[in-house]
Design a protein around this motif. Structure first.
Motif, PDB file in Angstrom:
ATOM      1  N   VAL A  43       0.833  -1.201   0.000  1.00 60.77           N
ATOM      2  CA  VAL A  43       0.000   0.000   0.000  1.00 60.77           C
ATOM      3  C   VAL A  43       0.865   1.247   0.000  1.00 60.77           C
ATOM      4  O   VAL A  43       0.625   2.195  -0.746  1.00 60.77           O
ATOM      5  CB  VAL A  43      -0.939   0.002   1.233  1.00 60.77           C
ATOM      6  N   LEU A  44       1.908   1.262   0.857  1.00 63.33           N
ATOM      7  CA  LEU A  44       2.734   2.457   0.985  1.00 63.33           C
ATOM      8  C   LEU A  44       3.695   2.620  -0.185  1.00 63.33           C
ATOM      9  O   LEU A  44       3.925   3.722  -0.657  1.00 63.33           O
ATOM     10  CB  LEU A  44       3.526   2.387   2.294  1.00 63.33           C
ATOM     11  N   ILE A  45       4.322   1.512  -0.640  1.00 65.49           N
ATOM     12  CA  ILE A  45       5.269   1.572  -1.759  1.00 65.49           C
ATOM     13  C   ILE A  45       4.736   0.702  -2.880  1.00 65.49           C
ATOM     14  O   ILE A  45       4.872  -0.519  -2.841  1.00 65.49           O
ATOM     15  CB  ILE A  45       6.666   1.092  -1.321  1.00 65.49           C
ATOM     16  N   PRO A  46       4.072   1.301  -3.860  1.00 64.11           N
ATOM     17  CA  PRO A  46       3.490   0.500  -4.939  1.00 64.11           C
ATOM     18  C   PRO A  46       4.574  -0.203  -5.740  1.00 64.11           C
ATOM     19  O   PRO A  46       5.726   0.234  -5.795  1.00 64.11           O
ATOM     20  CB  PRO A  46       2.760   1.541  -5.788  1.00 64.11           C
ATOM     21  N   LYS A  47       4.192  -1.331  -6.338  1.00 59.18           N
ATOM     22  CA  LYS A  47       5.126  -2.098  -7.145  1.00 59.18           C
ATOM     23  C   LYS A  47       5.586  -1.301  -8.359  1.00 59.18           C
ATOM     24  O   LYS A  47       4.830  -0.508  -8.913  1.00 59.18           O
ATOM     25  CB  LYS A  47       4.473  -3.398  -7.613  1.00 59.18           C
ATOM     26  N   ARG A  48       6.775  -1.571  -8.742  1.00 62.41           N
ATOM     27  CA  ARG A  48       7.329  -0.915  -9.925  1.00 62.41           C
ATOM     28  C   ARG A  48       6.621  -1.455 -11.161  1.00 62.41           C
ATOM     29  O   ARG A  48       6.473  -2.676 -11.329  1.00 62.41           O
ATOM     30  CB  ARG A  48       8.827  -1.213  -9.994  1.00 62.41           C
ATOM     31  N   ARG A  49       6.224  -0.542 -12.025  1.00 66.80           N
ATOM     32  CA  ARG A  49       5.536  -0.940 -13.240  1.00 66.80           C
ATOM     33  C   ARG A  49       6.551  -1.313 -14.320  1.00 66.80           C
ATOM     34  O   ARG A  49       7.699  -0.914 -14.282  1.00 66.80           O
ATOM     35  CB  ARG A  49       4.641   0.195 -13.727  1.00 66.80           C
ATOM     36  N   GLY A  50       6.090  -2.052 -15.304  1.00 63.60           N
ATOM     37  CA  GLY A  50       6.954  -2.445 -16.407  1.00 63.60           C
ATOM     38  C   GLY A  50       7.298  -3.926 -16.380  1.00 63.60           C
ATOM     39  O   GLY A  50       6.724  -4.711 -15.635  1.00 63.60           O
ATOM     40  N   ARG A  51       8.267  -4.276 -17.220  1.00 66.16           N
ATOM     41  CA  ARG A  51       8.671  -5.678 -17.333  1.00 66.16           C
ATOM     42  C   ARG A  51       9.326  -6.182 -16.048  1.00 66.16           C
ATOM     43  O   ARG A  51       9.989  -5.432 -15.342  1.00 66.16           O
ATOM     44  CB  ARG A  51       9.673  -5.843 -18.467  1.00 66.16           C
ATOM     45  N   LYS A  52       9.146  -7.428 -15.793  1.00 65.04           N
ATOM     46  CA  LYS A  52       9.849  -8.050 -14.694  1.00 65.04           C
ATOM     47  C   LYS A  52      11.308  -8.279 -15.104  1.00 65.04           C
ATOM     48  O   LYS A  52      11.599  -8.516 -16.271  1.00 65.04           O
ATOM     49  CB  LYS A  52       9.206  -9.394 -14.341  1.00 65.04           C
ATOM     50  N   PRO A  53      12.233  -8.168 -14.153  1.00 60.62           N
ATOM     51  CA  PRO A  53      13.646  -8.413 -14.500  1.00 60.62           C
ATOM     52  C   PRO A  53      13.852  -9.844 -14.987  1.00 60.62           C
ATOM     53  O   PRO A  53      13.248 -10.783 -14.467  1.00 60.62           O
ATOM     54  CB  PRO A  53      14.383  -8.151 -13.182  1.00 60.62           C
ATOM     55  N   LYS A  54      14.731  -9.988 -16.006  1.00 61.25           N
ATOM     56  CA  LYS A  54      14.984 -11.310 -16.576  1.00 61.25           C
ATOM     57  C   LYS A  54      15.753 -12.213 -15.611  1.00 61.25           C
ATOM     58  O   LYS A  54      15.656 -13.432 -15.684  1.00 61.25           O
ATOM     59  CB  LYS A  54      15.752 -11.170 -17.891  1.00 61.25           C
ATOM     60  N   LEU A  55      16.538 -11.599 -14.740  1.00 61.85           N
ATOM     61  CA  LEU A  55      17.289 -12.367 -13.748  1.00 61.85           C
ATOM     62  C   LEU A  55      16.671 -12.131 -12.377  1.00 61.85           C
ATOM     63  O   LEU A  55      16.807 -11.056 -11.803  1.00 61.85           O
ATOM     64  CB  LEU A  55      18.761 -11.944 -13.738  1.00 61.85           C
ATOM     65  N   ASN A  56      15.993 -13.132 -11.860  1.00 62.81           N
ATOM     66  CA  ASN A  56      15.438 -12.991 -10.518  1.00 62.81           C
ATOM     67  C   ASN A  56      16.514 -13.318  -9.480  1.00 62.81           C
ATOM     68  O   ASN A  56      17.663 -13.630  -9.806  1.00 62.81           O
ATOM     69  CB  ASN A  56      14.209 -13.887 -10.348  1.00 62.81           C
ATOM     70  N   SER A  57      16.132 -13.260  -8.215  1.00 66.73           N
ATOM     71  CA  SER A  57      17.106 -13.458  -7.137  1.00 66.73           C
ATOM     72  C   SER A  57      17.714 -14.858  -7.167  1.00 66.73           C
ATOM     73  O   SER A  57      18.895 -15.050  -6.847  1.00 66.73           O
ATOM     74  CB  SER A  57      16.435 -13.208  -5.787  1.00 66.73           C
TER      75      SER A  57
END
Length: 329
Positions: A43-57
């Motif tokens: 709620v406080l910090i909305p998710k970043r819009r756009g493509r998901k990173p190709k390399l996840n954690s």
């Protein structure tokens, strides 16, 4: 009820990897309160819009582990190998961007002679001895041999425009070349000779008699020192016997030590002159370029060569500080 600034502070600490317990100590909030604030992150910090990173954690962790394994084994680390080993569904450019983000650079490995512990100890010991006895480097003549190829050096580089293409042609088979012997005097002058293919100990003694001894005695009388490396031609029994009979003053030189030889710096200067222009196509042309190169150094680079002698003692100090390891020249 916590203010928005307090909640944002908690969230920022959590983003930096701080634990709930540490955040509680920093802010004075209870651990449950901190957890409650972090649970409202969406709620406080909305998710970043756009493509998901190709390399996840998970992929990033896999890459870090594989890089560590490759380095431990002494293997090359490149993007294609990482893609194959880690089974990552992305391109090598994605992996390259990630490696650059981690502060890694793709470098060309320098070729150096492997030094054993005994070699390092000998190098450091000789460096200390030379400094303690204040060896007269201003009366020491350095010498060396080098192979010059028609194909040119491996590191031929130049500035070009963004869309400009450059080519440095190579022969399909070994194009041949010439072996050059040279020595440098403390006054900055160079003397050289192009060697025959059958150059052996007998001809090396002839070279010493006809070239080295007359030039050295003309400039320094009988008080000079001659440096040579430990190649088979130089350390042959007939050469040692001739030097002992002629009382030829040769300085003791450590094995695997081209970094201490001033001629290595001079070869680099000469190489830049010889291969500066268009590609060389014949042995006669190469020999002519070598001749012009030595004339150029004797005419225009004497001050640089004399400076190499002036700074040689600092080179020995660096050798001792590095405990006999290779030094930068």
């Amino acid at each position: 009820m916590r203010t928005e600034d307090e909640k944002n502070k908690v969230l920022c600490l959590r983003q930096d990897g701080t634990s709930y317990k540490e955040i509680s100590k920093i802010t004075g909030f209870s651990k449950d309160c901190v957890k409650g604030i972090c649970s409202q992150r969406k709620v406080l910090i909305p998710k970043r819009r756009g493509r998901k990173p190709k390399l996840n954690s998970a992929f990033k962790l896999r890459l870090k582990r594989q890089i560590a394994i490759m380095k431990k084994k002494g293997e090359r680390v490149n993007c294609r190998k990482l893609l194959d080993e880690c089974n990552i569904p992305s391109s090598r450019f994605t992996v390259a961007r990630y490696l650059k983000q981690q502060g890694m650079l793709y470098k060309k490995i320098k070729k150096t002679l492997p030094l054993k512990p005994l070699d390092k100890a000998k190098r450091a010991e000789l460096g200390k001895t030379w400094l303690a006895k204040n060896h007269p480097w201003e009366r020491t003549i350095f010498s060396d041999e080098k192979w010059f190829s028609l194909d040119g050096p491996d590191d031929w580089q130049t500035f070009v425009y963004q869309n400009e293409k450059i080519f440095h042609p190579r022969h399909q088979k070994k194009g041949g070349g010439v072996m050059v012997w040279a020595m440098v005097l403390p006054n900055g002058l160079l003397s050289y000779r192009i060697l025959d293919r059958d150059f052996k100990s007998g001809k090396y003694i002839e070279l010493l008699c006809q070239t080295v001894v007359p030039i050295c005695k003309l400039n320094y009388g009988n008080t000079f020192w001659f440096q040579q490396d430990n190649s088979r031609i130089h350390t042959a029994r007939v050469v040692k016997d001739w030097m002992a009979d002629a009382k030829f003053p040769v300085i003791e030189w450590p094995a695997r030590s081209p970094d201490l030889n001033l001629m290595e710096n001079i070869w680099k200067l000469l190489q830049d002159v010889i291969y500066d222009r268009s590609p060389i196509t014949s042995l006669n042309e190469l020999k002519e370029e070598i001749k012009k190169g030595f004339l150029h150094l004797n005419s225009n680079k004497r001050s640089i060569i004399i400076n190499l002698y002036d700074t040689f003692r600092s080179r020995l100090i660096e050798l001792i500080v590095n405990k006999g390891n290779q030094i930068n020249i």
